[in-house]
Design an enzyme around this catalytic site. Structure first.
Site, PDB file in Angstrom:
ATOM      1  N   ASN A   9       0.864  -1.177   0.000  1.00 41.60           N
ATOM      2  CA  ASN A   9       0.000   0.000   0.000  1.00 41.60           C
ATOM      3  C   ASN A   9       0.901   1.228   0.000  1.00 41.60           C
ATOM      4  O   ASN A   9       1.527   1.542   1.001  1.00 41.60           O
ATOM      5  CB  ASN A   9      -0.879  -0.049   1.269  1.00 41.60           C
ATOM      6  CG  ASN A   9      -1.723   1.197   1.437  1.00 41.60           C
ATOM      7  OD1 ASN A   9      -1.818   2.027   0.536  1.00 41.60           O
ATOM      8  ND2 ASN A   9      -2.343   1.326   2.605  1.00 41.60           N
ATOM      9  N   LYS A  11       0.083   4.258  -0.229  1.00 39.41           N
ATOM     10  CA  LYS A  11      -0.547   5.426   0.415  1.00 39.41           C
ATOM     11  C   LYS A  11      -0.324   6.675  -0.460  1.00 39.41           C
ATOM     12  O   LYS A  11      -0.264   6.549  -1.674  1.00 39.41           O
ATOM     13  CB  LYS A  11      -0.009   5.593   1.840  1.00 39.41           C
ATOM     14  CG  LYS A  11      -0.146   4.289   2.645  1.00 39.41           C
ATOM     15  CD  LYS A  11       0.107   4.434   4.093  1.00 39.41           C
ATOM     16  CE  LYS A  11      -0.065   3.065   4.770  1.00 39.41           C
ATOM     17  NZ  LYS A  11       0.074   3.135   6.216  1.00 39.41           N
ATOM     18  N   GLU A 166      -5.226  -5.143  10.769  1.00 37.37           N
ATOM     19  CA  GLU A 166      -4.168  -4.146  10.954  1.00 37.37           C
ATOM     20  C   GLU A 166      -4.395  -3.400  12.266  1.00 37.37           C
ATOM     21  O   GLU A 166      -5.159  -2.428  12.307  1.00 37.37           O
ATOM     22  CB  GLU A 166      -4.188  -3.146   9.802  1.00 37.37           C
ATOM     23  CG  GLU A 166      -3.945  -3.761   8.448  1.00 37.37           C
ATOM     24  CD  GLU A 166      -3.390  -2.743   7.468  1.00 37.37           C
ATOM     25  OE1 GLU A 166      -2.286  -2.952   6.994  1.00 37.37           O
ATOM     26  OE2 GLU A 166      -4.059  -1.735   7.217  1.00 37.37           O
ATOM     27  N   GLY A 172       2.715   2.040  10.771  1.00 35.57           N
ATOM     28  CA  GLY A 172       3.652   3.147  10.586  1.00 35.57           C
ATOM     29  C   GLY A 172       4.381   3.542  11.857  1.00 35.57           C
ATOM     30  O   GLY A 172       5.055   4.569  11.908  1.00 35.57           O
TER      31      GLY A 172
END
Ligand code: PGA
Length: 249
Positions: A9, A11, A166, A172
């Site tokens: 991903n 983002k 998740e 992150g």
């Protein structure tokens, strides 16, 4: 056998030039793998990425979509628009969209329906926040996120769904759920599915783990019996790291 999937991903990262560079680096890393490989660039780079990877073992997927077919929804993109540029799979319910764009179980249920109506595949994300885990509520939070957005569906439609657990506290942050924490939750998710849809749907469901997966921890996490792959953020932006994760299977 359940499918193994590793999805990157991206983002809101990579403009067109950076996308081109990353694609050419990814192509150098491709080897035959046990896992399906997906990447999710921004909307502006979907078509280019789709074209550039047409002959490679990489599926290009979208990070989001709207539930409406078309209309006055400034800034939004529909399922048919995605399909028109070759996209078959969409990520829905990412915690950043839930947190920053007020996506709710109700709006996600509508997005799920819209994607399925277009015969798209969905990577459906969910996961508890740190406060939920500290309070010991992680299972009830995850259970309600799944039930509220997906349990109106018929069993047959689950062949188009991939689940991605998740935990928000691990996204992150560099903090990963331990392989045991991931396994426990994935087993719970499978049990939740089984209670409503039976063991065939539950056993066939691919359940990804996401949250600070890196080359150094991928093997141990993917080694757990109920973890079928990963949704990768930061580490998906470096071709070498991403394929080290893909090859962890
Ligand atoms: P991360 O992101 O790997 O950077 O933690 C995962 C995700 O948000 O899907």
């Amino acid at each position: 056998m359940r499918k193994h999937i590793v999805a990157g991903n991206w983002k809101m990262n990579n403009d067109l030039a950076q996308t081109e560079t990353l694609i050419s680096e990814l192509k150098k890393q491709i080897k035959t793998s046990d896992a399906e490989v997906m990447i999710a660039p921004s909307f502006t780079n979907l078509w280019h990425t789709f074209e550039a990877t047409r002959n490679d073992d990489i599926e290009v997927v979208a990070q989001n979509m709207h539930f409406a077919e078309n209309g006055a929804y400034t800034g939004e993109v529909s399922a048919s628009m995605l399909k028109s540029v070759g996209i078959q799979t969409v990520i829905l319910g990412h915690s950043e969209r839930r947190a920053y764009y007020n996506e709710t179980d109700e709006s996600l249920a509508k997005k799920v329906d819209a994607a399925l109506a277009h015969d798209m595949r969905i990577i459906f994300c969910f996961g508890e926040e740190l406060a939920d885990r500290k309070a010991g509520n992680e299972e009830s939070v995850v259970e309600s996120q799944i039930k509220n957005a997906l349990f109106h569906l018929e069993a047959l439609t689950f062949k188009n769904i991939v689940l991605a657990y998740e935990p928000v506290w691990a996204i992150g942050t560099g903090e990963t759920a331990s392989p045991e924490q991931a396994q426990d939750m994935h087993a719970f998710i499978r049990k939740t599915l089984e209670s409503k849809y039976g063991n065939v749907v539950a056993d066939d469901m691919t359940i990804l783990y996401g949250g600070s997966v890196k080359p150094a921890n991928a093997k141990e996490i993917f080694g757990k019996p109920d973890v079928d792959g990963g949704l990768i953020g930061g580490a998906a932006l470096k071709a070498e790291d991403f394929y080290a994760i893909v090859n962890a299977f």
